[in-house]
Design a protein around this motif. Structure first.
Motif, mmCIF file in Angstrom:
data_model
loop_
_atom_site.group_PDB
_atom_site.id
_atom_site.type_symbol
_atom_site.label_atom_id
_atom_site.label_comp_id
_atom_site.label_asym_id
_atom_site.label_seq_id
_atom_site.Cartn_x
_atom_site.Cartn_y
_atom_site.Cartn_z
ATOM 1 N N LYS A 183 22.487 68.751 18.558
ATOM 2 C CA LYS A 183 21.019 69.728 18.670
ATOM 3 C C LYS A 183 20.761 69.242 20.179
ATOM 4 C CE LYS A 183 19.815 70.499 14.315
ATOM 5 N NZ LYS A 183 18.301 69.675 12.759
ATOM 6 N N VAL A 184 20.965 68.309 20.676
ATOM 7 C CA VAL A 184 20.282 68.043 22.065
ATOM 8 C C VAL A 184 21.049 68.977 22.586
ATOM 9 C CG1 VAL A 184 19.893 66.040 21.480
ATOM 10 C CG2 VAL A 184 21.848 66.448 22.676
ATOM 11 N N CYS A 185 20.456 69.050 24.092
ATOM 12 C CA CYS A 185 20.450 69.689 25.563
ATOM 13 C C CYS A 185 21.594 68.812 26.459
ATOM 14 C CB CYS A 185 19.792 70.810 25.778
ATOM 15 S SG CYS A 185 20.230 72.364 27.265
ATOM 16 N N PHE A 186 22.523 69.499 26.777
ATOM 17 C CA PHE A 186 22.452 68.366 28.029
ATOM 18 C C PHE A 186 21.692 68.488 29.294
ATOM 19 C CE2 PHE A 186 26.338 67.470 24.948
ATOM 20 C CZ PHE A 186 26.339 65.969 25.139
ATOM 21 N N SER A 187 21.667 68.106 30.470
ATOM 22 C CA SER A 187 20.604 68.481 31.187
ATOM 23 C C SER A 187 21.899 69.051 32.378
ATOM 24 C CB SER A 187 21.456 66.803 32.085
ATOM 25 O OG SER A 187 22.227 66.296 32.997
ATOM 26 N N ASP A 188 22.634 69.887 33.138
ATOM 27 C CA ASP A 188 23.338 70.598 33.402
ATOM 28 C C ASP A 188 22.942 72.360 32.713
ATOM 29 O OD1 ASP A 188 25.210 69.672 31.373
ATOM 30 O OD2 ASP A 188 26.453 70.339 32.373
ATOM 31 N N ASN A 189 23.136 72.652 31.363
ATOM 32 C CA ASN A 189 22.432 73.494 30.822
ATOM 33 C C ASN A 189 21.043 73.928 30.962
ATOM 34 O OD1 ASN A 189 25.253 74.085 29.844
ATOM 35 N ND2 ASN A 189 25.109 73.232 28.280
ATOM 36 N N PHE A 191 18.810 72.385 33.429
ATOM 37 C CA PHE A 191 18.542 73.097 34.293
ATOM 38 C C PHE A 191 18.958 74.904 34.260
ATOM 39 C CE2 PHE A 191 16.987 68.341 35.089
ATOM 40 C CZ PHE A 191 16.296 67.948 35.029
ATOM 41 N N ARG A 192 20.318 74.715 34.599
ATOM 42 C CA ARG A 192 20.370 75.490 34.283
ATOM 43 C C ARG A 192 19.856 76.918 33.527
ATOM 44 N NH1 ARG A 192 25.734 75.324 32.337
ATOM 45 N NH2 ARG A 192 26.066 74.363 33.544
ATOM 46 N N SER A 193 19.503 76.487 32.598
ATOM 47 C CA SER A 193 18.799 78.128 31.718
ATOM 48 C C SER A 193 17.475 78.265 31.494
ATOM 49 C CB SER A 193 19.520 77.512 29.747
ATOM 50 O OG SER A 193 19.053 76.320 29.680
ATOM 51 N N GLY A 194 16.560 76.942 32.975
ATOM 52 C CA GLY A 194 14.816 77.727 33.005
ATOM 53 C C GLY A 194 14.363 76.835 31.974
ATOM 54 N N ARG A 195 14.901 75.928 30.918
ATOM 55 C CA ARG A 195 14.846 75.778 30.338
ATOM 56 C C ARG A 195 12.961 75.082 29.864
ATOM 57 N NH1 ARG A 195 18.599 73.625 24.859
ATOM 58 N NH2 ARG A 195 16.157 72.968 24.000
ATOM 59 N N TRP A 196 12.928 74.444 31.575
ATOM 60 C CA TRP A 196 11.839 73.412 31.474
ATOM 61 C C TRP A 196 10.428 74.184 32.455
ATOM 62 C CZ3 TRP A 196 10.268 75.182 36.665
ATOM 63 C CH2 TRP A 196 11.987 76.398 37.170
ATOM 64 N N GLN A 197 10.284 75.421 31.989
ATOM 65 C CA GLN A 197 9.432 76.650 32.797
ATOM 66 C C GLN A 197 8.414 76.249 31.561
ATOM 67 O OE1 GLN A 197 11.570 80.548 33.659
ATOM 68 N NE2 GLN A 197 12.277 79.625 35.330
ATOM 69 N N ALA A 198 8.982 76.702 30.294
ATOM 70 C CA ALA A 198 8.091 76.637 29.348
ATOM 71 C C ALA A 198 7.673 75.681 29.303
ATOM 72 C CB ALA A 198 8.805 76.576 27.508
ATOM 73 N N TYR A 199 7.605 74.206 29.630
ATOM 74 C CA TYR A 199 6.597 73.041 29.447
ATOM 75 C C TYR A 199 6.514 72.931 30.503
ATOM 76 C CZ TYR A 199 9.649 70.476 25.997
ATOM 77 O OH TYR A 199 10.584 71.026 24.639
ATOM 78 N N VAL A 200 6.486 73.357 31.795
ATOM 79 C CA VAL A 200 5.783 74.274 32.506
ATOM 80 C C VAL A 200 4.895 74.734 33.037
ATOM 81 C CG1 VAL A 200 5.203 74.795 35.040
ATOM 82 C CG2 VAL A 200 7.396 73.107 34.321
#
Length: 261
Positions: A183-189, A191-200
């Motif tokens: 269920k985890v997401c590796f770091s390259d995926n 950052f590549r998919s922009g999943r950090w944007q929802a948190y920002v």
């Protein structure tokens, strides 16, 4: 300027997706959303409806021209000096000519300043920030360090604040603690998919809510002072300084309520 270019003469009829704005302005998605949100809050933009598109609908905006006219000028007003004899022509280029034919004219949007490439000192600082952000990612899910650092730099160059991206990584690490490997997401995926944007974006929303709560609290304190309420005894000196700085109360009102700065 991009929204103004899309608007009618009266400022209405702006309908373009945030993705379109992002592509044409070369800004990050988060920056575009934050700017639109700020324009709406300041009254520069007004939502006037919605228009259907292939992905659902696009919000239609109108620029409030009265608010634009009230803004402070960002350039000195042009001084009319009247007609001159043989005025200097700044448009055409000064390259070589053949048989008296001038060279190609300089394009009207030719930049007058050439941006210097980042210095080694600046690049070193950016690398250090990117390394710090990546170091906060759960170590058991790190993969593709070079791509991760590249994606982080792209996000920072697009306008994302270092602290916001760092907190986004930490928030994801906390949310996903205890997840199974499937269920985890590796770091390259990630950052590549922009999943950090929802948190920002969530951080930005939380800050706006905190500002609204603080403004409401200050307004309540100002009412106590103006009414000389017995509750004034609970107001601290730091809060009084904040009220004076925000001009919600005057020094005379502070003294009339029996308070001191």
């Amino acid at each position: 300027m991009f929204l103004a270019d899309k608007a009618s003469d009266d400022g209405s009829g702006i309908w373009c997706s945030k993705g379109t704005i992002q592509r044409h302005t070369e800004l990050g998605e988060t920056t575009v959303k934050r700017t639109i949100r700020d324009f709406l809050k300041e009254g520069i933009l007004v939502e006037t409806g919605a228009r259907g598109c292939k992905n659902g609908f696009t919000v239609v905006y109108r620029i409030d021209l009265t608010r634009i006219e009230a803004l402070e000028l960002t350039a000195e007003p042009e001084i009319e000096t009247g007609a001159t004899v043989d005025p200097v022509q700044t448009g055409p280029g000064t390259g070589a000519t053949v048989a008296g034919v001038p060279g190609p004219p300089r394009p009207p949007n030719h930049p007058k300043t050439t941006h210097k490439p980042p210095t080694r000192k600046r690049e070193g600082a950016e690398d250090e920030e990117a390394e710090k952000i990546l170091a906060s990612y759960p170590p058991d899910r790190l993969r593709g360090k070079a791509e991760c650092l590249s994606r982080i730099r792209e996000a920072l160059e697009a306008g994302t604040e270092v602290e916001d991206l760092l907190q986004a990584v930490k928030a994801y690490a906390a949310d996903s603690a205890g997840f199974t490997r499937s269920k985890v997401c590796f770091s390259d995926n990630w950052f590549r998919s922009g999943r950090w944007q929802a948190y920002v974006e969530k951080q930005a929303e939380d800050r706006e809510k905190a500002k609204a709560l603080e403004a409401d609290h200050q307004a309540r304190l100002a009412c106590w002072i103006s009414d000389r309420s017995p509750m004034c005894k609970h107001i601290t000196a730091k809060q009084i300084d904040g009220l004076l700085a925000s001009k919600l109360v005057t020094q005379a009102q502070i003294q009339a309520a029996g308070l001191r700065t």
